[in-house]
Design a protein around this motif. Structure first.
Motif: not given
Ligand code: FRU
Length: 514
Positions: A120-123, A133-142, A161-165, A176-184
């Motif tokens: 999954g490509c999570w939030s 334009p660049t998307i930063v997102y959470t890949g699962v699992f883990p 190609v070097g994902n994950p960053v 308990m979780g490690f997700r949903d990046p918000c970049v500024w």
């Protein structure tokens, strides 16, 4: 710096191939629903909104990476092309000139078999780095953090190609979780806040720094929750041990952090010094139980706009049977109130949907009798009412009312309990839908009138009260004639100073293609 070759292309062929293979054959997002029985069902469905952004069919949840770029608004969202249930998350994509009318674009991200986002490509978020334009997102699992870029104006996306960053949580931290990046972007560097939390401790936002969006250094916690705020619950998100979807931004000289946890979007307004955020004022961005995973963006006029996922209020089985689930909220303009709380008003752009208009003025509201307003019927209405509560204990509007009152939904302000509520007990004769009251604290100052700005769109009801409280809910009336509108009072007389109501025009002729 990574070069173009370091990014894999998510080609249209891949997207098409994956989607064609799907049961139901719903086709690409950009195209009409090709499955005829499903299309007929969607068009005829009285509960399916017509004035809100949503995919042509299937499941959606969180807004992802809303961004104004090159004169257009881009909205991505969590999307499952396989049906109306939350699995195999993709990034759906739509574009708009005005935040109101949308055109679907090809799916932006799909899981790559064998890749770090295979499940999954999570939030996440979208930023424009230089002109890219660049998307930063959470890949699962883990849960890991990934990157994708576009070279063709956001029409297609290449995964790095070097994902994950960011591959693992900071050393020694059992999250308990490690997700949903918000970049500024801040002082020539990139910062990334990540939703996380620790068992028994509380939710937190991890802060990272980078110069190229690829190499990230962990700094420290941007902010953390308090043990005392944890609730009993069956999973870390419902207890508050895990914060999802952080969103962090400057607003009117202060900073605001939004996190989604305990079933709500919690905002904190505070100070941001040396890369630490200290909350000063806190509240809920929405008092209902249906609004979640909110994300913001800066619009063309430099206003801060908030979007949220409007959840369904009916069973999983009903959602699957309907063939769609989840709606994007209308855009809200955020401001800072004089008391430091978050102010929220519907974006004036929504007025573009206004059709036939009626106005009522100066009507007494007597307790016990609440006739329906003459000539008003509809399930797609914008309502703007100003009410003097007078001697009433509770006052408000009733919407989606059947002629004999067999079904109706009440939007109420109670002076006694200091609450704004949507009372759904009689919203539907169906036993299969949520009918509990929803709401929260809301008080009028002495002499202040109640200003309700309500958007009704089939099963969605979004309520703005005095531009400082929002309440989003879902109602599924079963009768086709549950369309009336009226005012009511309990415990004493009130007065309807003025009420404007507009029919709302659908954002697309068939709601399926554009
Ligand atoms: C919030 C959320 C996020 C996650 C996404 C998956 O609703 O659980 O934390 O990234 O949905 O769809």
């Amino acid at each position: 710096m990574a070069s173009r070759r370091d990014f894999l292309t998510l080609s249209a062929a891949t997207v098409l191939g994956e989607l064609i293979a799907l049961p139901g054959g719903t086709g690409r997002c950009a195209e009409p629903v090709e499955n005829e029985p499903l299309q007929k069902r969607l068009v005829a469905d009285p509960h399916r909104p017509r004035c809100h952004l949503m995919p042509p069919a299937n499941w959606m949840n969180d807004p992802n990476g809303p961004v104004f770029w090159n004169g257009q608004y881009h909205m991505f969202y969590q999307y499952n092309p396989n049906g109306a249930f939350p699995e195999s998350m993709h990034w759906g994509h739509a574009v708009s000139p005005d935040m109101v009318h949308w055109k679907h674009l090809p799916t932006a991200l799909a899981p790559t078999p064998g890749g770090p986002d295979k499940d999954g490509c999570w939030s996440g978020c979208a930023v424009v780095a230089g002109r890219v334009p660049t998307i930063v997102y959470t890949g699962v699992f883990p849960q890991v953090q990934c990157l994708a870029r576009s070279d063709d104006g956001m029409m297609s996306w290449r995964k790095f190609v070097g994902n994950p960053v960011i591959a693992v949580p900071p050393q020694g931290m059992e999250t308990m979780g490690f997700r949903d990046p918000c970049v500024w972007h801040e002082a020539d560097e990139w910062f990334l806040g990540l939703g996380s939390g620790i068992k028994g401790q509380g939710g937190m936002v991890l802060l990272y720094r980078s110069t190229d969006l690829i190499h990230w250094d962990y700094l420290h916690l941007l902010c953390r929750g308090r043990k005392e705020e944890l609730l009993p619950g069956k999973d870390p998100v419902s207890t508050g041990e895990m914060w999802e979807c952080p969103d962090f931004f400057p607003l009117a000289g202060k900073h605001t952090l939004l996190v989604s946890t305990q079933g709500a979007v919690i905002y904190s307004v505070g100070s941001y010094v040396n890369h630490y955020f200290r909350p000063e004022v806190q509240g809920k961005a929405d008092l209902g139980g249906c609004y979640y995973a909110a994300r913001s963006m800066v619009d063309e006029k430099r206003r801060r706009i908030l979007w949220g996922w409007i959840k369904e209020g009916r069973s999983d089985a009903a959602q699957r049977a309907a063939g769609w689930a989840g709606v994007m909220s209308l855009p809200r303009v955020l401001t800072l109130g004089p008391d430091g709380t978050l102010g929220m008003a519907p974006a004036p752009e929504i007025e573009a949907l206004r059709g036939k208009h009626l106005r009522f003025e100066n009507l007494p509201i007597a307790p016990g009798s609440s006739p329906l307003l003459k000539g008003v019927r509809g399930d797609s209405l914008e309502i703007h009412a100003e009410i003097e509560p007078g001697a009433s204990e509770t006052v408000g509007l009733k919407v989606r009312t059947a002629p004999g009152g067999e079904e109706e939904t009440l939007v109420t302000y109670s002076r006694i309990s200091g609450r704004l509520l949507v009372e759904r007990e009689r919203s539907s004769l169906s036993r299969d839908v949520d009918r509990g009251s929803q709401g929260g604290p809301f008080a009028l100052a002495p002499g202040e009138t109640l200003k309700l700005h309500i958007f009704l769109d089939a099963s969605v009801i979004e309520i703005f009260a005095n531009d400082r409280a929002c309440l989003t809910s879902r109602i599924y009336p079963s009768r086709p004639d549950s369309l009336g509108l009226g005012a009511f009072a309990r415990g004493g007389k009130a007065r309807l100073k003025a009420l404007d109501v507009w029919e709302m025009r659908p954002i697309s002729p068939d709601r399926l293609t554009t």
